[in-house]
Write a protein that holds these residues in place. Structure first.
Motif, PDB file in Angstrom:
ATOM      1  N   LEU A 549       0.837  -1.200   0.000  1.00 63.43           N
ATOM      2  CA  LEU A 549       0.000   0.000   0.000  1.00 63.43           C
ATOM      3  C   LEU A 549       0.868   1.244   0.000  1.00 63.43           C
ATOM      4  O   LEU A 549       0.621   2.192  -0.761  1.00 63.43           O
ATOM      5  CB  LEU A 549      -0.932  -0.008   1.213  1.00 63.43           C
ATOM      6  N   GLU A 550       1.906   1.257   0.838  1.00 66.90           N
ATOM      7  CA  GLU A 550       2.831   2.390   0.855  1.00 66.90           C
ATOM      8  C   GLU A 550       3.589   2.492  -0.465  1.00 66.90           C
ATOM      9  O   GLU A 550       3.849   3.595  -0.965  1.00 66.90           O
ATOM     10  CB  GLU A 550       3.814   2.254   2.019  1.00 66.90           C
ATOM     11  N   LYS A 576      -0.407  -6.123   5.254  1.00 65.33           N
ATOM     12  CA  LYS A 576      -1.451  -7.097   5.564  1.00 65.33           C
ATOM     13  C   LYS A 576      -2.222  -7.546   4.325  1.00 65.33           C
ATOM     14  O   LYS A 576      -3.174  -8.321   4.426  1.00 65.33           O
ATOM     15  CB  LYS A 576      -2.426  -6.477   6.578  1.00 65.33           C
ATOM     16  N   GLN A 577      -1.818  -7.075   3.167  1.00 67.22           N
ATOM     17  CA  GLN A 577      -2.560  -7.379   1.951  1.00 67.22           C
ATOM     18  C   GLN A 577      -2.259  -8.800   1.470  1.00 67.22           C
ATOM     19  O   GLN A 577      -1.192  -9.355   1.743  1.00 67.22           O
ATOM     20  CB  GLN A 577      -2.204  -6.369   0.852  1.00 67.22           C
ATOM     21  N   PRO A 578      -3.180  -9.395   0.727  1.00 70.43           N
ATOM     22  CA  PRO A 578      -2.958 -10.748   0.208  1.00 70.43           C
ATOM     23  C   PRO A 578      -1.842 -10.786  -0.825  1.00 70.43           C
ATOM     24  O   PRO A 578      -1.431  -9.750  -1.354  1.00 70.43           O
ATOM     25  CB  PRO A 578      -4.313 -11.113  -0.395  1.00 70.43           C
ATOM     26  N   ASP A 632      -4.964   9.392  -9.438  1.00 69.62           N
ATOM     27  CA  ASP A 632      -3.956   9.624  -8.415  1.00 69.62           C
ATOM     28  C   ASP A 632      -4.402   9.015  -7.078  1.00 69.62           C
ATOM     29  O   ASP A 632      -5.517   9.283  -6.617  1.00 69.62           O
ATOM     30  CB  ASP A 632      -3.750  11.134  -8.265  1.00 69.62           C
ATOM     31  N   PRO A 633      -3.561   8.207  -6.428  1.00 67.81           N
ATOM     32  CA  PRO A 633      -3.963   7.606  -5.144  1.00 67.81           C
ATOM     33  C   PRO A 633      -4.195   8.625  -4.037  1.00 67.81           C
ATOM     34  O   PRO A 633      -4.877   8.317  -3.058  1.00 67.81           O
ATOM     35  CB  PRO A 633      -2.780   6.683  -4.808  1.00 67.81           C
ATOM     36  N   LEU A 657      -7.177  -0.540  -4.703  1.00 68.64           N
ATOM     37  CA  LEU A 657      -7.922   0.119  -3.648  1.00 68.64           C
ATOM     38  C   LEU A 657      -6.923   0.718  -2.661  1.00 68.64           C
ATOM     39  O   LEU A 657      -6.073  -0.001  -2.116  1.00 68.64           O
ATOM     40  CB  LEU A 657      -8.823  -0.893  -2.930  1.00 68.64           C
ATOM     41  N   VAL A 658      -6.995   2.027  -2.427  1.00 67.73           N
ATOM     42  CA  VAL A 658      -6.062   2.673  -1.507  1.00 67.73           C
ATOM     43  C   VAL A 658      -6.774   3.281  -0.300  1.00 67.73           C
ATOM     44  O   VAL A 658      -6.118   3.785   0.614  1.00 67.73           O
ATOM     45  CB  VAL A 658      -5.231   3.767  -2.226  1.00 67.73           C
TER      46      VAL A 658
END
Length: 730
Positions: A549-550, A576-578, A632-633, A657-658
């Motif tokens: 995510l980062e 924690k993402q899959p 843009d996130p 998804l952010v």
């Protein structure tokens, strides 16, 4: 040679138009053109070189001579638009160059002598303008190297001391530009370890905004030498006038943005003169680093393509070549490994389907074994307890498994607990009478010393000499410079600058001998990312933060300036993402893995293997195609980007998804970019987990439809990353 405003007050003097025309008839006008843009320099009858224009290219070159008289760059204390502003005479704004002559005099006045244009190729030209002080035998050559088709210019200076004694350069910038706009919006970046490339945009007000580094090595740790500058209003992806800039320098840098009293913006870029008054010997030349920039009147997207196309073709090592996928052992083993464990990982490399196994930190040191980061750094012999049969055994094992082998080094650094430190304390950057200060338990070697340069070159050259099949180098640099002092350098104020010159000398030697070997520029994360370094490296490590995510945010900002094939993105256990989310994020660049393959569940392994194959199908678009930022996130719940190959026949769209709050999802189509409106494309989801079904029905659309209406990737909390393949129907 080392490489390294609103109108002024009414004066009460009325000058006739005839007098103006007469004066301008004596001027020399020098346009610096690319395909779409022009920078115009002008020499008046006082022989002062000024910059009078930077904007769209005119169809008729003869009309450039009419520009200078249309703008008022003068104020109550002189002119603000010198092309290379000197200090100590009539100029009282921020200088580009400031010197102290041998007699102690601090004045400098550079007058135009002549200029030459050299045609290097159909695309590349070099303008060199010679300037000289009429009192002191001191010269400067300003260089403008243009890449016509790419709309990119590199600018630098060569400072020449022709006096009988040494002079001191108190400031010695590469470039000095004068820009015109109603407003100026600067987007720059800041951060720290694992927090790189945090953007900040601000409207520049009167005065000086300075972005700089004083860290010596890992100069980008807090701020990189990269920026966007919008003229008039903040640029969007497809609209607005925007300039991108990057100083090609891997040490201390300084960027000055000065809004002058006439509301023009003076931009000065170069080496940071902090603690760096440079002593230039009689007869000596100093070549400053290149400042590279591009201008777009169609927004950030076009500027990004300009930089990417230029970088791949002219700057990055093997920029038009392929890249290797890899498996790294670092987060699998850290320092705890032996031959048997590594041999097992080599088999996992083949099983995963990637090209190369990378052995990270911890393979060296005997008297002081490298079993942690507190010892052994600098002692580059294989650790016999871990590797009794040396690196050669692992290289052969890799070849037997049908993969390549690469290795980690950090040759600029040393642990105090090492044989190297014991034998050569004079090789270490430190203050002799002060306590040593460590970062990651290490110190920096003094690359101003030719003996140290030989040693650092020998570390890498020795590995290749013993192991000719070695296929990859990960070059790290984890410490900044504390207690800056050289036992070798006679003029300590030359140290920070000469350190980088020394580094480049080593890298020049390595690239001369090993021109094609892939090398990753690591530097404790994104601490040394600039086009001066990427001239020698095929890729860089954006951050030690591999939480996917980062990484979306870090990779997004870097991708405005650096093409995707340079961004080393590894799948790790951070976050924690899959596994699918982690792999999908890593595919937005140069794909690698840093996981224990043996711990993957069967469906996870099957997914990773299929994803590697998918990546290779679309690698040409990712590595050498055009990248378009779609959403843009920082402004949307869904981040989206697409890579389109040069033929506009194949593209891959990444969607993430952010924002993980309840109910966030892609509720509307996202319009694609870069396709051929007349072509038909098949659109379908790829990288689907085994046992799962895509919610997107494979369909056929025209390029016009996809760029006008778009496609909804159907991103939801239970499918937070979606990759969509777009292939031309033939």
């Amino acid at each position: 040679m080392n490489k390294i405003g609103s109108k002024g007050l009414f004066s009460g003097i009325i000058v006739s138009l005839a007098m103006i025309a007469s004066a301008r008839a004596q001027s020399v006008v020098i346009p610096v053109e690319t395909k779409d843009n022009a920078l115009v320099l002008e020499v008046g009858n006082d022989r002062v070189l000024n910059m009078v224009y930077f904007g769209g290219r005119l169809g008729n070159k003869d009309e450039y001579k009419n520009i200078g008289g249309l703008n008022n760059f003068s104020g109550t204390i002189g002119s603000y638009n010198n092309a290379y502003t000197t200090a100590g005479t009539s100029n009282l704004v921020e200088p580009a160059i400031q010197v102290t002559h041998a007699d102690g005099n601090k004045s400098l006045d550079l007058k135009y002598v002549n200029h030459t244009v050299t045609k290097i190729s159909d695309d590349v030209s070099l303008l060199s303008i010679n300037l000289k002080d009429p009192v002191y035998n001191f010269e400067v050559t300003l260089n403008y190297k243009t890449y016509y088709d790419e709309n990119v210019t590199e600018q630098w200076s060569v400072i020449k001391n022709r006096e009988k004694k040494s002079v001191v350069l108190n400031k010695y910038a590469s470039a000095n530009l004068c820009l015109q706009g109603s407003e100026y919006w600067l987007k720059h970046y800041h951060g720290d370890w694992a927090q790189e490339m945090k953007p900040e945009e601000e409207r520049l007000s009167n005065g000086i905004k300075t972005i700089d580094s004083k860290l010596g090595t890992r100069a980008d740790l807090f701020q990189p030498p990269t920026f966007m500058l919008s003229l008039g209003k903040s640029a969007t992806e497809e609209s607005g006038e925007v300039m991108y800039g990057n100083l090609e320098w891997s040490g201390n840098f300084r960027l000055d943005f000065e809004v002058d009293p006439s509301n023009h913006l003076r931009l000065i870029a170069g080496i940071n003169n902090y603690a760096s008054d440079y002593v230039l010997k009689a007869g000596g030349d100093l070549e400053t680093p290149k400042f590279v920039y591009t201008l777009s009147d169609k927004g950030k997207g076009e500027a990004t393509h300009n930089f990417h196309n230029w970088a791949r073709k002219y700057k990055i090592a093997d920029g038009e070549g392929p890249r290797l996928t890899l498996l790294n052992n670092w987060e699998s083993t850290y320092f705890d490994f032996n031959e048997d464990k590594l041999a097992s990982l080599l088999k996992d490399t083949k099983k995963l389907g990637v090209d190369l196994f990378l052995l990270d930190d911890g393979w060296f040191g005997n008297k002081y074994p490298r079993n942690g980061d507190h010892a052994g750094l600098g002692d580059w012999q294989e650790n016999k307890a871990k590797l009794p049969h040396d690196i050669g055994y692992l290289v052969k094992e890799a070849n037997m498994n049908g993969v390549k082998f690469g290795i980690w080094v950090e040759p600029e650094m040393v642990n105090p607990k090492s044989e190297l430190y014991e034998k050569h304390p004079d090789w270490v950057v430190k203050q002799p009478q002060r306590p040593e200060i460590y970062m990651r338990n290490q110190l920096v070697l003094d690359l101003t010393n030719p003996a140290v340069q030989d040693f650092v070159f020998g570390v890498v050259d020795g590995l290749f000499t013993k192991n000719p099949d070695l296929a990859y180098i990960k070059w790290d640099c984890n410490s900044v410079i504390f207690n800056a002092n050289s036992a070798y350098e006679k003029n300590q104020s030359n140290f920070y600058t000469d350190y980088v010159f020394g580094l480049y000398k080593v890298l020049d030697r390595l690239r001369s001998k090993y021109p094609k070997v892939p090398m990753m520029l690591c530097s404790g994360g994104g601490g040394r990312v600039d086009y001066g370094a990427l001239h020698y490296f095929t890729e860089y490590w954006p951050s030690d933060d591999t939480d996917p995510l980062e990484r979306i945010f870090i990779q997004w900002e870097n991708s405005y300036f650096y093409p995707a094939l340079t961004s080393s993105n590894h799948v790790t256990d951070w976050g924690k993402q899959p596994i699918k989310f982690r792999v999908d994020v890593a595919m937005m660049g140069k794909l690698g893995f840093d996981i224990v393959v043996g711990k993957l569940k069967p469906n996870e392994l099957a997914f990773c293997q299929a994803a590697v194959n998918t990546y290779k199908q679309f690698s040409e678009a990712i590595w050498h195609g055009d990248q378009y930022h779609l959403q843009d996130p920082r402004e949307n719940d869904i981040a989206s980007v697409i890579y389109v190959d040069q033929a506009k026949s194949s593209a891959i769209m990444f969607n993430y998804l952010v924002n993980w709050r309840v109910g966030t999802e892609s509720n509307a189509p996202i319009r694609l970019k870069g396709l051929d409106p007349e072509k038909k494309y098949r659109v379908e989801e790829v990288n689907v987990m085994p046992g799962s079904r895509s919610t997107i029905k494979p369909s056929t659309y025209s390029g016009k439809f996809l760029m006008t209406v778009g496609v909804n990737p159907d991103v939801k909390s239970w499918r937070p990353s979606v990759l969509i393949a777009v292939k031309e129907l033939k």
